[in-house]
Write a protein that holds these residues in place. Structure first.
Motif, PDB file in Angstrom:
ATOM      1  N   ARG A  37     -10.623  -8.417  -9.395  1.00 44.72           N
ATOM      2  CA  ARG A  37      -9.175  -8.594  -9.189  1.00 44.72           C
ATOM      3  C   ARG A  37      -8.418  -7.505  -9.947  1.00 44.72           C
ATOM      4  N   LEU A  38      -7.304  -7.029  -9.343  1.00 42.17           N
ATOM      5  CA  LEU A  38      -6.562  -5.911  -9.950  1.00 42.17           C
ATOM      6  C   LEU A  38      -5.058  -6.151  -9.920  1.00 42.17           C
ATOM      7  N   VAL A  39      -4.453  -5.998 -11.084  1.00 41.52           N
ATOM      8  CA  VAL A  39      -2.999  -5.909 -11.176  1.00 41.52           C
ATOM      9  C   VAL A  39      -2.674  -4.610 -11.917  1.00 41.52           C
ATOM     10  N   VAL A  40      -1.781  -3.815 -11.350  1.00 45.47           N
ATOM     11  CA  VAL A  40      -1.359  -2.595 -12.052  1.00 45.47           C
ATOM     12  C   VAL A  40       0.061  -2.815 -12.551  1.00 45.47           C
ATOM     13  N   LEU A  41       0.273  -2.458 -13.789  1.00 45.88           N
ATOM     14  CA  LEU A  41       1.555  -2.705 -14.451  1.00 45.88           C
ATOM     15  C   LEU A  41       2.137  -1.389 -14.957  1.00 45.88           C
ATOM     16  N   HIS A  42       3.306  -1.019 -14.477  1.00 44.15           N
ATOM     17  CA  HIS A  42       4.021   0.106 -15.111  1.00 44.15           C
ATOM     18  C   HIS A  42       5.517  -0.137 -15.102  1.00 44.15           C
ATOM     19  N   GLU A  43       6.173   0.580 -16.021  1.00 46.58           N
ATOM     20  CA  GLU A  43       7.624   0.407 -16.148  1.00 46.58           C
ATOM     21  C   GLU A  43       8.385   1.161 -15.069  1.00 46.58           C
ATOM     22  N   ALA A  44       7.843   2.279 -14.626  1.00 47.47           N
ATOM     23  CA  ALA A  44       8.543   3.121 -13.651  1.00 47.47           C
ATOM     24  C   ALA A  44       8.822   2.342 -12.372  1.00 47.47           C
ATOM     25  N   SER A  45       9.801   2.805 -11.621  1.00 49.75           N
ATOM     26  CA  SER A  45      10.169   2.115 -10.382  1.00 49.75           C
ATOM     27  C   SER A  45       8.993   2.133  -9.411  1.00 49.75           C
ATOM     28  N   ARG A  46       9.094   1.279  -8.415  1.00 49.92           N
ATOM     29  CA  ARG A  46       7.914   0.871  -7.653  1.00 49.92           C
ATOM     30  C   ARG A  46       7.446   1.887  -6.611  1.00 49.92           C
ATOM     31  N   THR A  47       8.389   2.309  -5.755  1.00 52.66           N
ATOM     32  CA  THR A  47       8.004   3.107  -4.592  1.00 52.66           C
ATOM     33  C   THR A  47       7.524   4.501  -5.018  1.00 52.66           C
ATOM     34  N   GLY A  48       6.321   4.829  -4.625  1.00 50.11           N
ATOM     35  CA  GLY A  48       5.763   6.118  -5.021  1.00 50.11           C
ATOM     36  C   GLY A  48       5.283   6.136  -6.457  1.00 50.11           C
ATOM     37  N   GLY A  49       5.285   4.973  -7.104  1.00 46.68           N
ATOM     38  CA  GLY A  49       4.823   4.905  -8.499  1.00 46.68           C
ATOM     39  C   GLY A  49       3.316   5.083  -8.593  1.00 46.68           C
ATOM     40  N   PHE A  50       2.827   5.309  -9.824  1.00 50.55           N
ATOM     41  CA  PHE A  50       1.414   5.636  -9.996  1.00 50.55           C
ATOM     42  C   PHE A  50       0.511   4.428  -9.745  1.00 50.55           C
ATOM     43  N   ALA A  51       1.084   3.232  -9.726  1.00 53.55           N
ATOM     44  CA  ALA A  51       0.286   2.045  -9.394  1.00 53.55           C
ATOM     45  C   ALA A  51      -0.341   2.183  -8.015  1.00 53.55           C
ATOM     46  N   GLY A  52       0.393   2.788  -7.114  1.00 52.56           N
ATOM     47  CA  GLY A  52      -0.128   2.965  -5.752  1.00 52.56           C
ATOM     48  C   GLY A  52      -1.418   3.769  -5.766  1.00 52.56           C
ATOM     49  N   GLU A  53      -1.470   4.774  -6.634  1.00 52.90           N
ATOM     50  CA  GLU A  53      -2.668   5.614  -6.737  1.00 52.90           C
ATOM     51  C   GLU A  53      -3.860   4.801  -7.247  1.00 52.90           C
ATOM     52  N   ILE A  54      -3.596   3.980  -8.260  1.00 48.35           N
ATOM     53  CA  ILE A  54      -4.683   3.169  -8.833  1.00 48.35           C
ATOM     54  C   ILE A  54      -5.217   2.207  -7.766  1.00 48.35           C
ATOM     55  N   CYS A  55      -4.288   1.570  -7.065  1.00 48.16           N
ATOM     56  CA  CYS A  55      -4.704   0.620  -6.014  1.00 48.16           C
ATOM     57  C   CYS A  55      -5.531   1.335  -4.946  1.00 48.16           C
ATOM     58  N   ALA A  56      -5.097   2.562  -4.594  1.00 47.65           N
ATOM     59  CA  ALA A  56      -5.804   3.289  -3.544  1.00 47.65           C
ATOM     60  C   ALA A  56      -7.233   3.641  -3.989  1.00 47.65           C
ATOM     61  N   VAL A  57      -7.359   4.049  -5.253  1.00 43.94           N
ATOM     62  CA  VAL A  57      -8.689   4.402  -5.763  1.00 43.94           C
ATOM     63  C   VAL A  57      -9.611   3.183  -5.700  1.00 43.94           C
ATOM     64  N   VAL A  58      -9.108   2.030  -6.140  1.00 50.82           N
ATOM     65  CA  VAL A  58      -9.953   0.827  -6.149  1.00 50.82           C
ATOM     66  C   VAL A  58     -10.263   0.389  -4.715  1.00 50.82           C
ATOM     67  N   MET A  59      -9.273   0.502  -3.857  1.00 48.72           N
ATOM     68  CA  MET A  59      -9.466   0.158  -2.445  1.00 48.72           C
ATOM     69  C   MET A  59     -10.574   1.004  -1.827  1.00 48.72           C
ATOM     70  N   GLU A  60     -10.507   2.299  -2.104  1.00 47.27           N
ATOM     71  CA  GLU A  60     -11.467   3.216  -1.490  1.00 47.27           C
ATOM     72  C   GLU A  60     -12.871   3.075  -2.066  1.00 47.27           C
ATOM     73  N   GLU A  61     -12.942   2.779  -3.369  1.00 46.55           N
ATOM     74  CA  GLU A  61     -14.248   2.885  -4.015  1.00 46.55           C
ATOM     75  C   GLU A  61     -14.834   1.574  -4.508  1.00 46.55           C
TER      76      GLU A  61
END
Lengths: 335, 325
Positions: free
Chosen positions: B257-281
């Motif tokens: 299970r994965l939750v990514v937490l960051h302060e920066a605003s959501r759209t285009g935030g780095f959380a998307g990158e983390i989710c994509a890496v886990v999704m792919e691999e």
């Protein structure tokens, strides 16, 4: 106001070998650019291509004032600067072809020639982008007590950028050894100076930062050389930055995609009468320093140099795609 | 062990590296004589120790500050320059994005640009959006830059020292709230490698990936969730680029299970990158959809209640975890 008026070429004694070197250098640039245009049409060179025809006296005259240890920062119209600085025509053409033997391994292309060995820090496709970097190069020299000068070329268009003003201010404030060379060819891409600058006397802008500034006839290689030598000497003596405005003109279009709707053919023809190569050739002939045979030899030598450069670029190789991600980051981690 | 705020830890790192290597110098707005006279701030006292030759107050000229770093690095020095606040990066972005990040590549690998650009970031001071906007995703998107966002004073010190010794341009983002949250910092010299995440709390039910100030939120939420029998693993990235995929994947494969937490605003935030890496691999190991807990897509407000709402807190993280556990 420290701005001084255009300096005149001194009719003083001119060393023949030196004169022939200057002429030869300008012809090398012109012939290289001619070849680039041809190779572009043949689709050997891609992307945006900016040629220096008409402005040769600026690069040749200014670079003649520098030592091998001085740093050079140039613009995207920089093939000539790289060539005169000592990057071989072969490496320059190979770079434009995108071959790995090019001076930037084919990763830069026409606008991004880069050569650490000759302290040629680009080739820069961002208008005004070289100026802050020149400030840093000069700062490093000053902090390390090296007697070097950083020579930063930029066009009249760069004067409209914020980076120009930040850089001139800081270089003056910290008395950094920078020679700012404005290659004023009267057009920022296709927009005339009168439509881009409230103050068209660009040297005055440098003077406003308390930087000694001079305007010089950029079509006269001897005038450029004399002004550059005087400025470099002052900079090297620790006086802080100097500013040299070279008033020049480009004979060709801004880039290969340019219908030249912003100027008349008559204006171009008028400037071509002041071609730095033609006029210098006539000067030398009239002073008995150049014979037809000399000129033929120069042309023949340069033709050979360019022919060999093309052959070199043709024979160079493409970097394998497996190397694609190399050099984004250092392979050596710590120092 | 000494207890230091992150600013003090950064200060020690700068001092130690300047003592060690005469090529290191700092420059920026008020890095010598500042309007803020506090020992908690990163450059306090350095002017007195190293003098104006190596501690350079600059004009308010962000492009020139970043540009001088690029040039000085090319000519053999190791500049550490400061862009006061993360949003001011935009004024220096040509030098950072088009020059610092690209010149090594354009030199065909023949030149290096060892420089560090430090920036303060983060909401929480009521300073409003032009001082508080976290833009780490912008710089992380530029190949050629390394991006560090430490969460503890000890990490900040070791990572900054490593950044100064690194051959590549490093963006080092310090959350200002952390300047005033003391934590233990080892007295003896140490480095923390760039590109290594750290599991700050081990757990088996869900992975929370976070960085910078949000680590505190993650740890607080994890403690709360532990009381309810949910075992949270907290991965502190510390470095965003290069990304330590291995640690992320190891953790998510374990918890599923994965939750990514960051302060920066959501759209285009780095959380998307983390989710994509886990999704792919690691998709095959995942038991539930991923969740992002981030700032909302608005400029950071100055109003105290609105700013508090903007910054993700433990309540929001706990809720997100419970949605997928």
């Amino acid at each position: 106001m420290k701005t001084k008026s255009t300096r005149k070429t001194k009719a003083a004694a001119l060393d023949r070998d030196h004169a022939l070197y200057l002429l030869r250098s300008m012809i090398r640039i012109r012939r290289l650019e001619d070849k680039c245009a041809e190779l572009y049409s043949a689709m050997k060179i891609r992307g945006f291509l900016h040629l220096y025809d008409g402005e040769e006296a600026v690069a040749v005259g200014v670079l003649e004032a520098l030592t091998r240890d001085d740093a050079v920062v140039a613009t995207y119209r920089e093939h000539g600067h790289a060539l005169i600085r000592g990057v071989s025509a072969g490496c320059i053409l190979a770079e434009m072809y995108g071959k790995q033997e090019g001076c930037s391994r084919g990763r830069g292309g026409s606008m991004h020639l880069f050569d650490d060995k000759t302290h040629f820090y680009g080739g820069n496709a961002i208008v005004g982008g070289g100026l802050p970097i020149a400030v840093g190069l000069a700062l490093a020299d000053k902090m390390q007590n090296r007697p070097n000068v950083t020579c930063c070329f930029f066009g009249d268009g760069a004067v409209a950028e914020g980076e120009f003003h930040e850089s001139l201010n800081l270089a003056s404030l910290w008395k950094l050894p920078v020679l700012f060379v404005c290659e004023n060819n009267l057009y920022a891409m296709g927009t005339a100076l009168k439509y881009t600058q409230a103050v068209m006397d660009l040297a005055r802008k440098a003077a406003s930062y308390d930087i000694p500034s001079h305007a010089v006839d950029g079509m006269d290689v001897l005038a450029v050389e004399a002004a550059a030598k005087q400025a470099v000497e002052a900079v090297r003596a620790g006086e802080g930055p100097h500013f040299l405005e070279c008033r020049t003109y480009r004979f060709r279009a801004h880039s290969m995609f340019d219908a030249e709707l912003y100027r008349t053919k008559a204006e171009v023809e008028e400037w071509k009468k002041r071609c730095p190569i033609e006029t210098f050739t006539q000067t030398l002939k009239s002073r008995g320093l150049l014979s037809e045979a000399d000129l033929e030899k120069i042309e023949r030598d340069v033709e050979g140099e360019i022919r060999e450069a093309v052959a070199f670029a043709e024979a160079c190789t493409w970097e394998p795609v497996e190397d694609l991600t190399r050099f984004v980051y250092s392979e050596r981690r710590m120092s | 062990m000494q207890q230091l705020g992150m600013g003090q830890a950064v200060n020690q790192a700068l001092r130690e590296e300047m003592q060690r290597d005469s090529r290191v110098f700092i420059a920026g707005e008020g890095v010598g004589v500042s309007i803020h006279d506090s020992p908690m701030l990163p450059t306090a006292g350095l002017l007195g120790e190293f003098g104006p030759g190596r501690v350079k107050d600059t004009p308010v000229s962000e492009a020139a500050i970043a540009g001088l770093a690029v040039g000085a690095a090319a000519a053999g020095l190791r500049p550490v320059v400061e862009i006061m606040f993360n949003p001011f990066f935009t004024l220096a972005s040509d030098m950072i994005v088009n020059h610092a990040a690209k010149l090594r590549y354009l030199s065909g690998g023949k030149s290096t640009f060892p420089l560090v650009i430090r920036m303060k970031s983060g909401a929480g001071f009521g300073a409003g959006c032009q001082h508080s906007h976290n833009l780490e995703a912008w710089v992380a998107h530029c190949p050629g830059l390394k991006v560090i966002m430490p969460s503890t004073p000890a990490d900040a010190k070791g990572l900054l020292k490593a950044a100064i010794r690194d051959e590549d341009p490093v963006i080092f983002i310090e959350d200002m709230m952390l300047y005033f949250a003391p934590g233990p910092v080892p007295e003896e010299p140490y480095l923390i490698p760039i590109g290594k995440a750290e599991v700050k709390r081990e757990g088996s039910d869900v992975t929370v990936v976070t960085w910078s100030k949000m680590l505190g939120v993650a740890m607080q939420a994890a403690a709360q969730l532990a009381e309810e029998g949910i075992d949270v693993e907290v991965v502190d990235l510390r470095t965003l680029v290069p990304l330590d995929k291995e640690t992320i994947l190891q953790s998510t494969r374990k918890t599923g299970r994965l939750v990514v937490l960051h302060e920066a605003s959501r759209t285009g935030g780095f959380a998307g990158e983390i989710c994509a890496v886990v999704m792919e691999e690691a998709f095959g190991s995942m038991k539930a959809p991923f969740r992002r807990v981030t700032g909302p897509d608005i400029p950071v407000p100055a109003s105290p209640p609105l700013e508090r709402f903007y910054i993700p807190d433990a309540t929001k993280l706990v809720a997100a975890v419970k949605e997928i556990v």
